[in-house]
Enzyme design. Sequence first.
Site, PDB file in Angstrom:
ATOM      1  CG  ASP A  19      60.570  15.385  17.598  1.00  0.00           C
ATOM      2  OD1 ASP A  19      60.420  14.687  18.601  1.00  0.00           O
ATOM      3  OD2 ASP A  19      60.866  16.602  17.641  1.00  0.00           O
ATOM      4  CD  GLU A 226      55.392  15.907  23.315  1.00  0.00           C
ATOM      5  OE1 GLU A 226      55.301  17.141  23.250  1.00  0.00           O
ATOM      6  OE2 GLU A 226      56.424  15.334  23.740  1.00  0.00           O
TER       7      GLU A 226
END
Length: 326
Positions: A19, A226
């Site tokens: 991420d 997301e």
Amino acid sequence: MSKPSKPNEPLVTHIYTADPSAHVFEGKLYIYPSHDLDHVMVSNDNGDQYDMEDYHVLSMDDVTAPAVDHGEALHLRDVPWASQQMWAPDAAFKNNTYYLYFPARDHDGIFRIGVATSANPAGPFKAEPNYIPGSYSIDPAVFVDEDGKAYMYFGGLWGGQLEKWQTGEYVANGEGPAPTAPAIGPRVAELNDDMLTFKETPKEISIVDEDGSPITAGDEDRRYFEGPWMHKYNGKYYLSFSTGSTHKIVYAVGDHPQGPFTFKGTILTPVLGWTTHHSIVEFNDKWYLFYHDSSLSGGADNKRSVKYTELKYNEDGTIQTIEYNK
Ligand code: FUB
């Protein structure tokens, strides 16, 4: 052991990282990743396998320099409101302060977004005692526009609980819309000058196709899942994100930081591992995509590694699709 960095290779191999939120601070690249733990977890749709407990900040003097791990920047034990799962973070600089934004479950098991501050881009960061009032779900991305206004983009389906917030309140059994209904959009809220609180109630972002029709919930190749990211190129606002179940990084473009955005195409084809999550940054007149995959762990969904590659635009401002190579 430090080794020169190369495109499409893990930035670091002594820990698992995911991420990546990349920024240029103080003339260097700083990367704010999740820190995946090296433990055996069974994958499920709730994301229980992503059971992270702290953050490490990485930095690079340039894209060929070794990535430096600055050690623990913030730990769960030092966040009074959080109980578990420190997921995808981001960082911003304003007021001579570095802000680390991060999602975690509160003591009721509800994902919230917190903030921690430091005088140093590498931390250590000190967490605020409470999560940002009015925050929910996961994957904060903070964009500071040229006029100094700052916006937080956030939200994630399934384990990220965004379906449960469709009324503006948490509904424990909240489910997603019918496949033909408009998809749930990410959220955006302008931040106050203190960078610690929302200036407004978060709003749902509209993502439409070239005809102006909302992308539908069943359109899993294009609907928001997301991992939002905002960047600006030639005066246009680029909202990019993961499609989750179809594992792509895609993007939409608009004229205003809060949208609406028109869907444009794919930035990154599916990587090894279930999740895909990215950031886009300009550094020394080139643009880069930071992303992760599970190659270092041989494909374990919850043991990912951050990589980068160059990102290129076409003359019309569209982004050239990057074909993932294992
Ligand atoms: O790393 C945990 C979660 O996986 C992130 O918050 C999502 O974006 C996905 O990458």
